[in-house]
Design a protein around this motif. Structure first.
Motif, short mmCIF file in Angstrom:
data_model
loop_
_atom_site.label_atom_id
_atom_site.label_comp_id
_atom_site.label_asym_id
_atom_site.label_seq_id
_atom_site.Cartn_x
_atom_site.Cartn_y
_atom_site.Cartn_z
N LEU A 120 0.86 -1.19 0.00
CA LEU A 120 0.00 0.00 0.00
C LEU A 120 0.89 1.24 0.00
O LEU A 120 1.68 1.45 0.92
CB LEU A 120 -0.91 -0.03 1.24
CG LEU A 120 -1.81 1.15 1.50
CD1 LEU A 120 -2.70 1.47 0.30
CD2 LEU A 120 -2.69 0.89 2.72
N THR A 154 0.76 5.46 -0.48
CA THR A 154 -0.09 6.64 -0.62
C THR A 154 0.73 7.81 -1.15
O THR A 154 1.90 7.98 -0.77
CB THR A 154 -0.75 7.03 0.72
OG1 THR A 154 0.29 7.37 1.67
CG2 THR A 154 -1.61 5.92 1.28
N ARG A 202 -11.78 2.73 0.17
CA ARG A 202 -11.07 1.59 0.78
C ARG A 202 -11.28 0.29 -0.01
O ARG A 202 -10.47 -0.62 0.08
CB ARG A 202 -11.51 1.43 2.24
CG ARG A 202 -10.95 2.59 3.07
CD ARG A 202 -11.28 2.50 4.54
NE ARG A 202 -10.66 3.60 5.25
CZ ARG A 202 -11.18 4.23 6.29
NH1 ARG A 202 -12.35 3.84 6.77
NH2 ARG A 202 -10.54 5.24 6.87
N LEU A 209 -8.46 -1.21 -2.15
CA LEU A 209 -7.33 -1.96 -1.58
C LEU A 209 -7.60 -3.45 -1.70
O LEU A 209 -8.31 -4.05 -0.89
CB LEU A 209 -7.12 -1.56 -0.11
CG LEU A 209 -5.95 -2.27 0.59
CD1 LEU A 209 -4.65 -2.09 -0.15
CD2 LEU A 209 -5.81 -1.77 2.02
N MET A 225 -4.90 10.54 1.71
CA MET A 225 -4.72 9.09 1.60
C MET A 225 -3.88 8.56 2.77
O MET A 225 -4.22 7.56 3.39
CB MET A 225 -4.04 8.73 0.26
CG MET A 225 -4.86 9.08 -0.97
SD MET A 225 -6.41 8.17 -1.10
CE MET A 225 -7.58 9.34 -0.45
N PHE A 279 -6.04 5.78 4.44
CA PHE A 279 -5.16 4.61 4.63
C PHE A 279 -4.03 4.95 5.62
O PHE A 279 -2.85 4.91 5.26
CB PHE A 279 -4.56 4.16 3.29
CG PHE A 279 -5.57 3.77 2.26
CD1 PHE A 279 -6.33 2.61 2.41
CD2 PHE A 279 -5.78 4.55 1.13
CE1 PHE A 279 -7.27 2.24 1.45
CE2 PHE A 279 -6.72 4.19 0.16
CZ PHE A 279 -7.46 3.03 0.33
N GLU A 322 -2.77 3.31 7.78
CA GLU A 322 -1.91 2.15 8.07
C GLU A 322 -0.83 1.96 7.01
O GLU A 322 0.04 1.09 7.15
CB GLU A 322 -2.77 0.88 8.16
CG GLU A 322 -3.30 0.31 6.83
CD GLU A 322 -4.57 0.97 6.29
OE1 GLU A 322 -4.86 2.14 6.65
OE2 GLU A 322 -5.27 0.32 5.49
N ALA A 323 -0.86 2.74 5.93
CA ALA A 323 0.10 2.53 4.82
C ALA A 323 1.54 2.62 5.32
O ALA A 323 1.88 3.49 6.12
CB ALA A 323 -0.14 3.54 3.71
N LYS A 382 4.44 6.25 2.49
CA LYS A 382 3.65 7.47 2.27
C LYS A 382 4.53 8.55 1.67
O LYS A 382 5.62 8.81 2.20
CB LYS A 382 3.08 7.97 3.59
CG LYS A 382 2.16 6.99 4.29
CD LYS A 382 1.61 7.57 5.59
CE LYS A 382 0.80 6.51 6.32
NZ LYS A 382 0.25 7.01 7.58
#
Ligand code: DC
Length: 212
Positions: A3, A5, A110, A113, A125, A130, A132-133, A136
């Motif tokens: 993931l 962002t 979401r 994802l 983002m 997100f 938890e990404a 970033k």
């Protein structure tokens, strides 16, 4: 799951970078700004005053949004190019300050994802959608450079625009996006900030690939 962002202001290059990165890494891609633009377009077409919260809330529920390959559909109609004007961007930025609008599209955002992962671009983002990404990024560039990039994009799509107008529109949009109370445009605490003013898209991608 992978993931990444990528947030930043208008014209910072996040759209180009996020899309290319998703292709190189074979990940899904989310253009969250397009969702705000679609809703802005929908409200404009239905003559809904954006300050009327109840009507806005009711009307946006009637918007069926689909991303199929590179085509964006609103209620089964192709709006890919129609949502790219600066007048729609302005409405998008105005309604983006509305709490019920933001909450109504959280699940949709979401849902992008999915395996094998996602590159998501927008304003919040890395902070809200997100958080938890692991990776970033926050892209910036001078307003003149951003207006000049936007100018080239819009001219290539056949829109009649001037750089001077774009500078003013982008500054107004930045101000609104940065100063709203809900999900303002701000780098996540753990985001890597990249000034792209002097960098080509491939240099930015190289930098990001070297960092993840
Ligand atoms: O990225 P863009 O220029 O297409 O976005 C249009 C507007 O949508 C932007 O000015 C503010 C809003 N937006 C937002 O509030 N949050 C996002 N994650 C993406 C866009």
């Amino acid at each position: 799951m992978n993931l990444i962002t990528i947030d930043g202001p208008a014209g910072s290059g996040k759209g180009t970078i996020a899309k290319q990165l998703s292709q190189e890494l074979k990940l899904n891609y989310l253009d969250s700004g397009a969702i705000y633009r679609i809703l802005g377009f929908h409200l404009k077409e239905n003559n809904i005053p954006i300050e009327n919260d109840a009507l806005v809330k009711e009307d946006i529920q009637k918007a069926k949004i689909q991303f199929i390959e590179d085509i964006i559909f609103l209620n089964d109609r192709d709006v890919t190019d129609a949502i790219r004007t600066e007048s729609i961007a302005k409405i998008a930025s105005l309604i983006a300050a509305n709490k019920s609008v933001r909450e109504s599209i959280l699940d949709l955002q979401r849902s992008f994802l999915k395996k094998p992962g996602l590159v998501a671009e927008g304003r919040d983002m890395g902070t809200v959608v997100f958080p938890e990404a692991k990776y970033k990024f926050f892209l910036t560039a001078t307003v003149e450079e951003r207006a000049s990039r936007r100018y080239k994009q819009l001219i290539s799509k056949g829109f009649d625009v001037s750089i001077a107008d774009l500078v003013v529109e982008i500054q107004e949009r930045d101000f609104r996006d940065t100063n709203r109370t809900i999900s303002p445009l701000v780098p996540a605490a753990n985001a890597v900030i990249i000034d792209t003013t002097e960098l080509s898209p491939s240099q930015v991608i190289e930098f990001i690939l070297g960092d993840i």
